[in-house]
Design a protein around this motif. Structure first.
Motif, PDB file in Angstrom:
ATOM      1  N   ASP A 299      29.619 -16.663  23.707  1.00  0.00           N
ATOM      2  CA  ASP A 299      30.537 -15.760  23.000  1.00  0.00           C
ATOM      3  C   ASP A 299      31.120 -16.313  21.722  1.00  0.00           C
ATOM      4  O   ASP A 299      31.917 -15.648  21.067  1.00  0.00           O
ATOM      5  N   ILE A 300      30.750 -17.563  21.361  1.00  0.00           N
ATOM      6  CA  ILE A 300      31.186 -18.119  20.082  1.00  0.00           C
ATOM      7  C   ILE A 300      29.960 -18.681  19.388  1.00  0.00           C
ATOM      8  O   ILE A 300      29.249 -19.522  19.958  1.00  0.00           O
ATOM      9  N   TYR A 301      29.694 -18.216  18.170  1.00  0.00           N
ATOM     10  CA  TYR A 301      28.492 -18.626  17.445  1.00  0.00           C
ATOM     11  C   TYR A 301      28.864 -19.020  16.028  1.00  0.00           C
ATOM     12  O   TYR A 301      29.929 -18.667  15.521  1.00  0.00           O
ATOM     13  N   LEU A 302      27.922 -19.754  15.392  1.00  0.00           N
ATOM     14  CA  LEU A 302      28.147 -20.151  14.000  1.00  0.00           C
ATOM     15  C   LEU A 302      27.096 -19.498  13.113  1.00  0.00           C
ATOM     16  O   LEU A 302      25.919 -19.423  13.478  1.00  0.00           O
ATOM     17  N   VAL A 303      27.526 -19.007  11.965  1.00  0.00           N
ATOM     18  CA  VAL A 303      26.599 -18.435  10.987  1.00  0.00           C
ATOM     19  C   VAL A 303      26.709 -19.270   9.714  1.00  0.00           C
ATOM     20  O   VAL A 303      27.809 -19.422   9.179  1.00  0.00           O
ATOM     21  N   PRO A 304      25.613 -19.845   9.233  1.00  0.00           N
ATOM     22  CA  PRO A 304      25.705 -20.663   8.024  1.00  0.00           C
ATOM     23  C   PRO A 304      26.088 -19.798   6.827  1.00  0.00           C
ATOM     24  O   PRO A 304      25.674 -18.639   6.723  1.00  0.00           O
ATOM     25  N   ASN A 353      28.681 -29.295  16.947  1.00  0.00           N
ATOM     26  CA  ASN A 353      29.864 -29.467  17.795  1.00  0.00           C
ATOM     27  C   ASN A 353      29.806 -28.592  19.045  1.00  0.00           C
ATOM     28  O   ASN A 353      30.795 -28.053  19.490  1.00  0.00           O
ATOM     29  N   GLY A 354      28.599 -28.450  19.615  1.00  0.00           N
ATOM     30  CA  GLY A 354      28.450 -27.690  20.850  1.00  0.00           C
ATOM     31  C   GLY A 354      28.325 -26.195  20.656  1.00  0.00           C
ATOM     32  O   GLY A 354      28.231 -25.439  21.623  1.00  0.00           O
ATOM     33  N   LEU A 355      28.334 -25.717  19.424  1.00  0.00           N
ATOM     34  CA  LEU A 355      28.235 -24.284  19.176  1.00  0.00           C
ATOM     35  C   LEU A 355      26.865 -23.942  18.588  1.00  0.00           C
ATOM     36  O   LEU A 355      26.405 -24.615  17.659  1.00  0.00           O
ATOM     37  N   PRO A 356      26.191 -22.904  19.097  1.00  0.00           N
ATOM     38  CA  PRO A 356      24.878 -22.547  18.546  1.00  0.00           C
ATOM     39  C   PRO A 356      25.014 -21.992  17.129  1.00  0.00           C
ATOM     40  O   PRO A 356      25.932 -21.217  16.838  1.00  0.00           O
ATOM     41  N   VAL A 357      24.046 -22.403  16.263  1.00  0.00           N
ATOM     42  CA  VAL A 357      24.039 -21.938  14.878  1.00  0.00           C
ATOM     43  C   VAL A 357      22.952 -20.888  14.727  1.00  0.00           C
ATOM     44  O   VAL A 357      21.781 -21.147  15.007  1.00  0.00           O
ATOM     45  N   LEU A 358      23.327 -19.675  14.307  1.00  0.00           N
ATOM     46  CA  LEU A 358      22.333 -18.613  14.118  1.00  0.00           C
ATOM     47  C   LEU A 358      21.502 -18.890  12.866  1.00  0.00           C
ATOM     48  O   LEU A 358      21.967 -19.524  11.926  1.00  0.00           O
ATOM     49  N   ASN A 359      20.293 -18.393  12.853  1.00  0.00           N
ATOM     50  CA  ASN A 359      19.407 -18.543  11.716  1.00  0.00           C
ATOM     51  C   ASN A 359      19.927 -17.746  10.525  1.00  0.00           C
ATOM     52  O   ASN A 359      20.063 -16.530  10.595  1.00  0.00           O
ATOM     53  N   TYR A 360      20.191 -18.442   9.415  1.00  0.00           N
ATOM     54  CA  TYR A 360      20.774 -17.791   8.238  1.00  0.00           C
ATOM     55  C   TYR A 360      19.972 -16.581   7.791  1.00  0.00           C
ATOM     56  O   TYR A 360      20.505 -15.492   7.583  1.00  0.00           O
TER      57      TYR A 360
END
Lengths: 623, 152
Positions: A299-304, A353-360
């Protein structure tokens, strides 16, 4: 022939005289166009006596800790509302209730005001604001434009990002600007990446009891959380936060936090987090429910996003989130739908930091790079599919279509804009009539008042295809942000109702009294035009007699149930003053530590004999 | 000679007038839109009046009764400073709206309305009535209309 000459001579003479007398007031074509433009701009902002402005503009007051209320389009400053700091003029912070609410603080950094929403549009109930300096959040009741609750939020370092509300004001989110040591009070900056965390707090506000509560918190990576927005419509269960200093630098951030080409947007599903917290998926931390994303996954994701982004805004239809580059000169439009797809398909480019990074590339819709525009910061919207973004360095506002990326118009602002605001501009129902650019630098816009200049706002008419500049207006530093709302949405009261259940209120002269209990003296009094009545039965009803060292409590009720008949009560040389609005009861508590005779007088002009509305505090010296 | 002079003067006046309109013509035409703007307001106001007429019809009966009693407030000049909005009397906010004051007078001022009007406890009212005191009948009439207002 002579007649011809006479006629021609007459005409020539007439034309000459006409030119001399009438022509001198007729300027060149360009100047004439300018002066008529000035006239029509003046008409656009003029609100005649008997009429009201169309919109409220409620600006943050920055380090004054206050809110400034303006009317649009006249741009007149109507009222200052004290929130995080005392206000001697009204006695905010002096009367018992507000003094307790302020908790002793005399400084506050009121940053981003946010109006409460229902179904994605402003409902005119409350306004929320955060104090970045002292980690507080406040609620202002728009029934009477007064602050009703302030909460000190634990575990956080500067809620700059906030406040922003979800579509039905389920939550007010407060992500932080500074990361602090987590498990201990003190840790070395050498251990920043391991020991320090940023925190996002999910705060709720009960609109009936008018009280805040912290529902849960999320321990985020030690980055700076800059700006944030809740989703709308189909994306309303989600929210986005822009970040900088993902480099995790601890000094000279100007250089060190601007190293990496990419930072991140945090994209999180607050609805799911709420459910998981209800199911016990959290850890107790310092009395709060804390989610650790690396332990409680999902439920928490990273977007470059391009280097050090600043503003992040959600389009009114809830389809896109737009990041403004700040250092990178472009705006990046991301699609919520694509992001949800990427999450479904686990289209990740890595982890941080343990959070998945979505494909830009999978989430990015388009990059918009207006030629020559530098320093994009914040975006607001109209209802016609246009986005308006401020450019700090090139000092302008750029109007562009967010579906196509096409640049429609640009206009200079004076100077260096930060935020901007359009009516209902961060809701699902913007009204694209006006735009106010909240600028950081005033230069020589206004009369000089020494080395420190006020801040500057520019009012633009955006109802047409081209933006039209109407007026530049000075404003006290610093209206970081504002909220513009249509006057029909706000319905303030004028008079407080009688409250028979209030034990401190007196509405009848014969109920006024002064009670003594040991060295505690309590006054149950009335303020009315044009007298104070502390004890109707006494020889001098407007005099209070106490002994030096007594604790004095004054409950004063304003029994003039009339619009705008406000009374104040100030005690000379005791440095005490507080106001009572029509129908309201307020309490003042103090120790009579100085002996002598101290005049009391009404401090809010109330009536023809306001000057005569006085009394005495007699403090008998100790033997 | 004379006719030449007349022609000269005629030419002069015509050219002067022409010059005036040439140089000022633009500003004259630009002033028109400003005048056009106030018209929509007047139309709006007329619309509002149309609506209130419908409501007024149903209240006509009670209003006729009140109109008689409230005349004393107009005759004695009370409405120069007081509104009594509950019975439709507009007035400036110089003094309080008298719609709901009748029963609270004793508690607020220590006197009933009738006692107050005979001998006011506020400086302003004492000054206003001092020169022109009210008769007993007038006080009774005022008391009656303010009670009606409070019971609306």
């Amino acid at each position: 022939m002579k007649k011809l000459f006479s006629g021609a001579g007459g005409i020539l003479a007439g034309l000459l005289v006409a030119f001399v007398f009438f022509g001198s007031s007729s300027l060149g074509a360009e100047e004439q166009a300018l002066s008529s433009e000035n006239k029509s701009n003046a008409e656009a902002v003029y609100v005649p006596h008997g009429e009201h402005d169309e919109y409220y503009l409620i600006n943050s007051g920055g380090h004054s800790g206050q809110l400034f209320v303006y009317g649009v389009p006249s741009m007149r400053h109507i009222r200052t509302i004290p929130v995080f700091t005392p206000d001697p003029a009204t006695g905010y912070g002096f009367d018992k209730e507000s003094k307790e609410m302020l908790g002793g603080y005399t400084w506050g950094d009121l940053h981003h005001p946010a109006l409460s929403e229902t179904n994605g549009d402003y409902d005119g109930n409350f306004l929320f604001a955060t104090d970045v300096a002292n980690n507080r959040v406040a609620a202002i009741d728009l029934e009477d434009f007064h602050t009703v609750d302030i909460l000190e939020v634990p575990n956080i370092g500067g809620p700059h990002c906030a406040a922003f509300v979800t579509e039905n004001t389920e939550y007010i989110f407060l992500p932080t600007r500074f990361s602090l040591p987590f498990d201990t009070d003190y840790a070395s900056l050498d251990d920043f990446s391991e020991e320090f965390r940023g925190v996002m707090s999910a705060v709720t506000f009960d609109q009936e009891s008018k009280e805040f509560d912290v529902a849960y918190q999320v321990a985020l990576p030690p980055w700076s959380y800059d700006k944030a927005r809740a989703g709308k419509r189909d994306s309303s269960d989600w929210a986005v936060i822009s970040t900088y200093n993902t480099e995790e630098a601890t000094t000279n951030l100007e250089i060190n936090a601007s190293q990496a080409d990419r930072d991140y947007i945090v994209l999180f599903n607050w609805k799911n987090l709420e459910e998981r917290v209800a199911n016990g998926e959290y850890e107790e931390f310092n009395g709060e429910k804390m989610i650790y994303p690396e332990k409680h996954k999902g439920d928490i994701y990273l977007v470059p996003v391009a280097k050090s982004p600043h503003g992040i805004d959600v389009s009114p239809d809830g389809k896109y989130f737009i990041a403004s580059g700040k250092l990178a000169p472009a705006m990046t439009v991301f699609s919520f739908e694509k992001a949800f797809e990427a999450i479904e398909n686990e289209d990740f480019s890595g982890e941080r930091n343990g959070l998945p990074v979505l494909n830009y590339a999978s989430v990015m819709e388009r990059e918009v790079d207006p030629p020559g525009a530098l320093g994009p910061l914040h975006t607001q919207f109209d209802e016609r599919g246009n986005a308006y973004t401020t450019m700090f360095i090139s000092s302008e506002v750029v109007k562009w279509e967010y579906e196509t990326g096409e640049i429609i118009d640009r206009h200079d602002v004076y100077y260096s804009p930060g935020h901007l605001v359009t009516p209902h501009g961060d809701t699902a129902e913007p009204q694209g009539k006006y735009l106010v650019s909240l600028n950081k630098i005033a230069k020589d816009n206004f009369l000089s008042v020494g080395p420190s200049h006020p801040e500057s706002m520019d009012l633009l008419d955006i109802s047409g295809d081209e933006m039209r500049h109407l007026m530049s207006v000075p404003v006290n530093p610093e209206p970081h942000y504002g909220q513009m709302v249509h006057r029909d949405v706000i319905n303030p009261i004028h008079v407080y109702d009688m409250d028979e259940s209030n034990p401190y209120a007196v509405y009848d002269q014969k109920d006024t009294r002064i009670e003594r209990d040991g060295d505690n003296v309590t006054v149950y009094g009335i303020a009315m035009r044009s007298k104070f009545i502390f004890d109707a039965a006494s020889e001098r009803p407007d005099v209070i007699e106490v002994n030096e060292g007594d604790t004095v409590t004054m409950h004063i009720t304003n029994t003039d149930f009339d619009q705008d008949i406000v009374h104040g009560l100030g005690i000379m040389d005791y440095d005490l003053n507080f106001e009572q609005m029509p129908g309201q009861t307020k309490t003042l508590e103090f120790v009579a530590d100085k002996a002598g005779v101290f005049p009391i007088y009404c401090t809010n002009f109330c009536s023809a004999l306001h000057q005569e509305m006085t009394g005495y505090l007699m403090v008998k010296p100790k033997e | 000679m004379k006719s030449n002079l007349v022609i000269f003067i005629a030419g002069f006046v015509i050219a002067l007038a022409a010059g005036f309109f040439i140089f000022h013509g633009e500003t004259v035409s630009k002033e028109e839109p400003a005048e056009a703007a106030p018209k929509p307001h007047a139309e709006e106001a007329a619309e509002e009046n149309g609506h209130t007429d419908e409501n007024a019809e149903s209240e006509e009966n009670s209003e006729n009764v009140v109109q008689l009693e409230s005349r004393v407030l107009e005759q004695k000049g009370c409405v120069a400073c007081h509104a009594v909005s509950e019975i439709g009397l507009e007035g400036p906010p110089t003094g309080p709206d008298l719609s709901h004051v009748y029963s609270i007078m004793k508690g607020k001022h220590g006197k009933t309305l009738e006692e107050f009007l005979a001998e006011p406890t506020s400086a302003v009212m004492a000054t206003v009535l001092g020169e022109n005191p009210l008769t007993e009948e007038e006080i009774e009439a005022i008391a009656e209309v303010l009670q009606i207002a409070e019971n609306q």
